[in-house]
Design a protein around this motif. Structure first.
Motif, PDB file in Angstrom:
ATOM      1  N   ILE A 243       0.854  -1.283   0.041  1.00 17.06           N
ATOM      2  CA  ILE A 243       0.072   0.038   0.064  1.00 17.06           C
ATOM      3  C   ILE A 243       0.837   1.293  -0.095  1.00 17.06           C
ATOM      4  N   CYS A 244       0.736   2.100  -0.908  1.00 15.67           N
ATOM      5  CA  CYS A 244       1.585   3.354  -1.221  1.00 15.67           C
ATOM      6  C   CYS A 244       1.162   4.448  -0.414  1.00 15.67           C
ATOM      7  N   LYS A 245       1.777   4.972   0.626  1.00 15.25           N
ATOM      8  CA  LYS A 245       1.250   5.885   1.591  1.00 15.25           C
ATOM      9  C   LYS A 245       1.357   7.382   0.951  1.00 15.25           C
ATOM     10  N   LYS A 246       1.719   7.354  -0.374  1.00 12.88           N
ATOM     11  CA  LYS A 246       1.682   8.737  -0.734  1.00 12.88           C
ATOM     12  C   LYS A 246       0.235   8.803  -1.948  1.00 12.88           C
ATOM     13  N   CYS A 247       0.418   7.863  -2.778  1.00 11.67           N
ATOM     14  CA  CYS A 247      -0.725   8.081  -3.681  1.00 11.67           C
ATOM     15  C   CYS A 247      -1.830   7.019  -3.438  1.00 11.67           C
ATOM     16  N   GLY A 248      -1.596   5.961  -2.458  1.00 10.32           N
ATOM     17  CA  GLY A 248      -2.807   5.138  -2.037  1.00 10.32           C
ATOM     18  C   GLY A 248      -2.941   4.042  -3.106  1.00 10.32           C
TER      19      GLY A 248
ATOM     20  N   TYR B  31       6.141   3.045  -0.104  1.00  8.14           N
ATOM     21  CA  TYR B  31       6.222   3.971  -1.537  1.00  8.14           C
ATOM     22  C   TYR B  31       6.428   3.319  -2.685  1.00  8.14           C
ATOM     23  N   CYS B  32       5.444   3.567  -3.608  1.00  9.32           N
ATOM     24  CA  CYS B  32       5.641   2.766  -4.765  1.00  9.32           C
ATOM     25  C   CYS B  32       6.738   3.368  -5.609  1.00  9.32           C
ATOM     26  N   ALA B  33       6.871   2.526  -6.715  1.00  5.14           N
ATOM     27  CA  ALA B  33       7.965   2.878  -7.689  1.00  5.14           C
ATOM     28  C   ALA B  33       7.622   4.300  -8.266  1.00  5.14           C
ATOM     29  N   ASP B  34       6.369   4.531  -8.597  1.00  8.94           N
ATOM     30  CA  ASP B  34       6.146   6.008  -9.079  1.00  8.94           C
ATOM     31  C   ASP B  34       6.362   7.038  -8.431  1.00  8.94           C
ATOM     32  N   CYS B  35       6.000   6.894  -6.825  1.00 12.48           N
ATOM     33  CA  CYS B  35       6.295   8.021  -5.941  1.00 12.48           C
ATOM     34  C   CYS B  35       7.640   8.127  -5.379  1.00 12.48           C
ATOM     35  N   ARG B  36       8.384   6.989  -5.387  1.00  9.02           N
ATOM     36  CA  ARG B  36       9.745   7.346  -5.209  1.00  9.02           C
ATOM     37  C   ARG B  36      10.499   8.077  -6.272  1.00  9.02           C
TER      38      ARG B  36
HETATM   39 ZN    ZN Z   1       2.492   5.651  -4.909  1.00 10.47          ZN
END
Ligand code: ZN
Ligand code: ZN
Length: 146
Positions: free
Chosen positions: A99-104, A139-144
């Protein structure tokens, strides 16, 4: 995807042990067609509507609740606003949620645990595991990369 719907539906009907009403069938169809996703009640409503069927939100909630009690649908809280639902059937068991804490975003992943963890649980805690789902936050790859 469409080809898989019928055998999955048959499995569910066996497990459900109740009548497959029109509403249940339509809702289950949407869940089967989106087996790789996690849907809110509103998503289910929108998907049903896009196929020119109208089923009210109250019916969706009531049906989901019944399917949840029968162990066919699992309810997730991923920390965002609405509960998300997915099928809890053999084909869909034992995956984890990243679960990405930034984009959900919720990413599914399996094969994280070693096969002998069942035995470890049994030996150390006397606990017999039947299925499992981990929630892994980060944090997912996109957000990272953003
Ligand atoms: Zn994300
Ligand atoms: Zn899932």
């Amino acid at each position: 995807m469409e080809a898989n719907v019928i055998p999955i539906m048959n499995n569910i009907v066996d497990k459900m042990d109740m009548r497959l009403t029109y509403q249940r069938k339509v809702i289950l169809n949407v869940l089967i067609e989106n087996i790789d996703k996690h849907l809110t009640a509103n998503d289910i409503y929108t998907l049903i509507k896009s196929k020119h069927n109208i089923i009210g939100m109250a019916t969706i909630y009531r049906t989901i609740d019944i399917l949840n009690k029968k162990g066919i649908v699992i309810k997730h809280d991923f920390g965002d606003s609405a509960a998300k639902y997915e099928l809890e059937i053999e084909q869909n068991k034992n995956h984890h949620h990243l679960i990405c804490k930034k984009c959900g975003k919720v990413i599914e992943m399996s094969g994280l645990l070693k096969d002998d963890f069942y035995e470890t649980l049994l030996q150390d805690k006397g606990f017999e595991c039947t299925d499992y789902k981990l929630k892994i936050f980060g944090y997912c790859a996109d957000c990272r990369n953003a």
